[in-house]
Design an enzyme around this catalytic site. Structure first.
Site, PDB file in Angstrom:
ATOM      1  N   GLY A  23      20.830  -6.009  -8.247  1.00  0.00           N
ATOM      2  CA  GLY A  23      19.895  -5.965  -6.892  1.00  0.00           C
ATOM      3  C   GLY A  23      19.873  -4.654  -6.109  1.00  0.00           C
ATOM      4  N   CYS A  72      26.047  -4.485 -12.423  1.00  0.00           N
ATOM      5  CA  CYS A  72      25.728  -3.323 -11.199  1.00  0.00           C
ATOM      6  C   CYS A  72      26.009  -4.202 -10.016  1.00  0.00           C
ATOM      7  CB  CYS A  72      24.117  -3.320 -11.277  1.00  0.00           C
ATOM      8  SG  CYS A  72      23.733  -1.748 -10.348  1.00  0.00           S
ATOM      9  N   TYR A  73      24.990  -4.644  -8.966  1.00  0.00           N
ATOM     10  CA  TYR A  73      25.529  -5.122  -7.979  1.00  0.00           C
ATOM     11  C   TYR A  73      26.426  -6.325  -8.111  1.00  0.00           C
ATOM     12  CZ  TYR A  73      24.881  -7.147  -3.308  1.00  0.00           C
ATOM     13  OH  TYR A  73      25.195  -7.792  -1.986  1.00  0.00           O
ATOM     14  N   HIS A 129      23.277  -1.690 -16.578  1.00  0.00           N
ATOM     15  CA  HIS A 129      22.786  -2.963 -16.974  1.00  0.00           C
ATOM     16  C   HIS A 129      22.554  -3.217 -18.520  1.00  0.00           C
ATOM     17  CE1 HIS A 129      20.787  -3.276 -12.918  1.00  0.00           C
ATOM     18  NE2 HIS A 129      21.172  -2.034 -12.856  1.00  0.00           N
ATOM     19  N   GLU A 148      21.241  -5.634 -19.641  1.00  0.00           N
ATOM     20  CA  GLU A 148      19.884  -6.259 -20.215  1.00  0.00           C
ATOM     21  C   GLU A 148      18.653  -5.398 -20.356  1.00  0.00           C
ATOM     22  OE1 GLU A 148      21.078  -5.820 -16.978  1.00  0.00           O
ATOM     23  OE2 GLU A 148      19.691  -5.980 -15.408  1.00  0.00           O
ATOM     24  N   SER A 161      -8.149 -26.066 -19.480  1.00  0.00           N
ATOM     25  CA  SER A 161      -9.107 -24.874 -18.952  1.00  0.00           C
ATOM     26  C   SER A 161      -9.604 -24.238 -20.257  1.00  0.00           C
ATOM     27  CB  SER A 161      -8.482 -24.237 -18.061  1.00  0.00           C
ATOM     28  OG  SER A 161      -7.387 -23.486 -18.532  1.00  0.00           O
ATOM     29  N   GLY A 162      -8.577 -24.238 -21.359  1.00  0.00           N
ATOM     30  CA  GLY A 162      -9.145 -23.555 -22.357  1.00  0.00           C
ATOM     31  C   GLY A 162      -7.886 -21.953 -22.638  1.00  0.00           C
ATOM     32  N   GLY A 163      -7.158 -22.058 -21.343  1.00  0.00           N
ATOM     33  CA  GLY A 163      -6.043 -21.098 -21.027  1.00  0.00           C
ATOM     34  C   GLY A 163      -4.954 -21.461 -21.729  1.00  0.00           C
ATOM     35  N   VAL A 164      -4.160 -20.465 -21.956  1.00  0.00           N
ATOM     36  CA  VAL A 164      -2.717 -20.713 -22.935  1.00  0.00           C
ATOM     37  C   VAL A 164      -1.938 -21.691 -22.341  1.00  0.00           C
ATOM     38  CG1 VAL A 164      -0.739 -19.396 -23.759  1.00  0.00           C
ATOM     39  CG2 VAL A 164      -2.884 -18.242 -23.252  1.00  0.00           C
ATOM     40  N   ASP A 165      -1.505 -21.894 -21.170  1.00  0.00           N
ATOM     41  CA  ASP A 165      -0.695 -23.026 -20.691  1.00  0.00           C
ATOM     42  C   ASP A 165      -1.248 -24.240 -20.603  1.00  0.00           C
ATOM     43  OD1 ASP A 165       0.560 -20.258 -19.798  1.00  0.00           O
ATOM     44  OD2 ASP A 165      -0.113 -20.485 -17.640  1.00  0.00           O
ATOM     45  N   SER A 166      -2.441 -24.459 -20.231  1.00  0.00           N
ATOM     46  CA  SER A 166      -2.898 -25.800 -20.382  1.00  0.00           C
ATOM     47  C   SER A 166      -3.124 -26.268 -21.659  1.00  0.00           C
ATOM     48  CB  SER A 166      -4.080 -26.119 -19.477  1.00  0.00           C
ATOM     49  OG  SER A 166      -5.168 -25.462 -20.160  1.00  0.00           O
ATOM     50  N   SER A 167      -3.392 -25.404 -22.751  1.00  0.00           N
ATOM     51  CA  SER A 167      -3.539 -25.576 -23.992  1.00  0.00           C
ATOM     52  C   SER A 167      -2.125 -26.051 -24.636  1.00  0.00           C
ATOM     53  CB  SER A 167      -4.077 -24.670 -24.785  1.00  0.00           C
ATOM     54  OG  SER A 167      -5.387 -24.360 -24.264  1.00  0.00           O
ATOM     55  N   LYS A 226       6.040 -16.743 -19.966  1.00  0.00           N
ATOM     56  CA  LYS A 226       4.880 -16.715 -20.824  1.00  0.00           C
ATOM     57  C   LYS A 226       5.075 -16.485 -22.248  1.00  0.00           C
ATOM     58  CE  LYS A 226       0.431 -16.780 -20.004  1.00  0.00           C
ATOM     59  NZ  LYS A 226      -0.181 -17.683 -19.043  1.00  0.00           N
TER      60      LYS A 226
END
Ligand code: XMP
Length: 530
Positions: free
Chosen positions: A59, A86-87, A174, A176, A228-234, A375
């Site tokens: 952080g 770290c933090y 870190h 990660e 909508s044709g977008g990735v998420d809704s598809s 995503k």
């Protein structure tokens, strides 16, 4: 519908600036589920979720600052393995009786780590001297009693410390971050050797688990979804359909401002390939009227967004017995809007970045099966469900569509020009990206374009074609390199690629006599023009 958490999972306490997101993603890359919590979550509340292990994130603050992010010290008494970065190391030190000091100058970037205890469970399998990534001002000056210091750097005496009996580990650097040479190994050591977790969080298992959950929740009820044709809704559509078949109805509101070929792709994939009950609402005319004479970009956005839900709900209300609305809310939507924390989620709808309330008298329970996915995980899920590559790898496209890529009023003539010009830009740059992908094996390699499209400004300019003077429209080509749209740079395309796009557009699109390339990064510009 609350997403059920897998039996084994790592809770990441986020100490700010979204450091937690990267950690959660790295843990998930190793096939262990991970979820992010605010750092100040009370121990009792965390215990109710039954995590298997805890990671304390980095952080930006100093632990001694007045408003420094804090944590409940009782978390150290839960008997769980804890790894602090770290933090996270500093707060572990302070809470357990060690000390943190201000270093003269901070340490930012690569540092050489010297391992002092090769038997450390976290450092096993790493080199005696190795590169780690540091980003701190303060540093632990004294480890708490009982802790062993297992590594140091020139400027950092307690670069790694541990209390193995309690399974507490911490690093000033870190793990990660990719630049930490053995970061992945250290995480693996923690997850599998220290915590004894199983790498079972794989896409195939996830699909099975999600399908079972959706079936259990929905039973024999009916579900509606705005496609909508977008990735998420598809991906949600494919997933929910896999779970409950024809109990799902998808509504595709066609506002006429999608790119060339997109409505056809939605039809082809969902109606022909998946056989999903699909209602295609032809709202093109209504949108054209709604946008006539409107040239302000925010007005356009507002009108398009409001009309979308009007169209959608008027169909939804005509269908019998629908009880659920499925939607493609994803994890960053939840984290960034803070919707979960404020309890606002259940009564709102995801609408092009905004959460809007249901209209009067309308209510559906929500199903948001992607609400804990990043995503790239949504894309993997799409592939596992059999969605075509062109849909899964579709680039970001604004909800208001081409309306905000037409400067000024949207007219049928301008829309037709933009659709054709944009199709050429996409065809050429899809091919360019595919060549880079074949060379590098990476989808978003150093020079590939992340988002690319045509923009139609509201001006004309003089040109000459054959013997004739023309007075026609220019097209702007926008192509950017980015990873998250927060910042972007203009893509350094080879001249021959730009040249081919330009000559194809003026040759093939009626009404265009000039092509220009936008060479502005974000900031100071934005990716879109409106
Ligand atoms: P800007 O233009 O702000 O865009 O650099 C950042 C990212 O967001 C997308 N974008 C939108 N997406 N509705 C959306 O759903 C919108 O109104 C909108 N405006 C911008 C843009 O395409 C880029 O990926």
């Amino acid at each position: 519908m609350q997403t059920k958490t897998p039996d084994q999972f790592v809770a990441v306490l986020d100490f700010g600036a979204q450091y937690g997101q990267l950690i959660a993603r790295r843990v998930r890359d190793l096939h262990v589920y991970s979820e992010i919590f605010p750092c100040d979550i009370p121990a009792e509340e965390l215990a109710e979720r039954h995590p298997s292990a805890i990671i304390l994130s980095g952080g930006p603050a100093s632990v001694y600052a007045e408003d420094a992010p804090d944590m409940d010290a009782k978390i150290f008494q839960m008997g769980l393995p804890i790894f602090g970065f770290c933090y996270g190391e500093q707060i572990m030190a302070v809470k357990l009786g060690g000390a943190v000091g201000h270093t003269e100058k901070g340490e930012y970037g690569p540092a050489q780590l010297a391992v002092d205890d090769a038997d450390s469970a976290i450092l096993t399998g790493t080199a005696p001297s190795q590169t780690v990534w540091m980003s701190h001002r303060d540093a632990v000056s004294q480890a708490p009693e009982g802790f062993k210091v297992t590594a140091h750097t020139d400027t950092c005496p307690v670069a790694a410390m541990e209390l193995p009996q309690k399974r507490f580990f911490a690093t000033q650097f870190h793990p990660e971050v990719r630049h930490t040479q053995f970061g992945r190994q250290m995480l693996q050591n923690f997850l599998f050797n220290v915590c004894g977790l199983e790498p079972t969080w794989t896409m195939d298992n996830i699909v099975e688990e999600k399908v079972a959950q959706i079936r259990e929740q929905v039973g024999s009820k009916k579900v509606i979804l705005a496609l909508s044709g977008g990735v998420d809704s598809s991906v949600v559509a494919a997933l929910v359909h896999r779970a409950i078949g024809d109990q799902l109805t998808c509504v595709f509101v066609n506002h006429g401002m999608l790119r060339k070929g997109e409505p056809e792709m939605v039809e082809e994939v969902f109606r022909e390939q998946f056989h999903v009950p699909l209602i295609h609402v032809h709202a093109e005319e209504r949108y054209a009227q709604l946008l006539a004479g409107v040239d302000d970009p925010e007005q356009k956005r507002r009108r398009i967004g409001t009309q979308f839900w009007k169209e959608f709900f008027s169909v939804a209300q005509e269908l019998d017995g629908i009880e659920y609305l499925a939607q493609g809310t994803i994890y960053p939507d939840i984290i960034e809007s803070g919707a979960r924390k404020t309890g606002g989620k259940a009564s709102t709808i995801k609408s092009h970045h905004n959460l809007i309330p249901f209209p009067e008298g309308v209510h559906f329970d929500l199903i948001e099966p992607l609400d804990h996915f990043f995503k790239d995980e949504v894309r993997e899920l799409g592939i596992a469900l059999g969605l075509p590559d062109k849909m899964v790898w579709r680039q970001p496209f604004p909800g208001p569509g081409l309306a905000i890529r037409i400067i000024g009023e949207v007219t049928p003539e301008k829309l037709a020009i933009l659709k054709e010009a944009d199709a050429i830009v996409r065809e050429e740059l899809d091919a360019y990206n595919a060549r880079l992908f074949a060379e590098t094996g990476e989808r978003n390699s150093a020079h590939s374009c992340w988002q690319y499209f045509a923009v139609l400004p509201d001006i004309r300019s003089v040109g000459v074609m054959g013997d004739e003077r023309t007075y026609q429209r220019p097209v702007i080509v926008r192509a950017v390199e980015s990873s998250d749209a927060m910042t972007a740079d203009w893509a350094k395309l080879p001249y021959e690629v730009i040249g081919r796009i330009s000559s194809r557009i003026v040759d093939e699109v009626d009404g265009v006599n000039r092509v220009v390339y936008d060479v502005t990064p974000k900031p100071p510009a934005t990716i879109e023009w409106e």
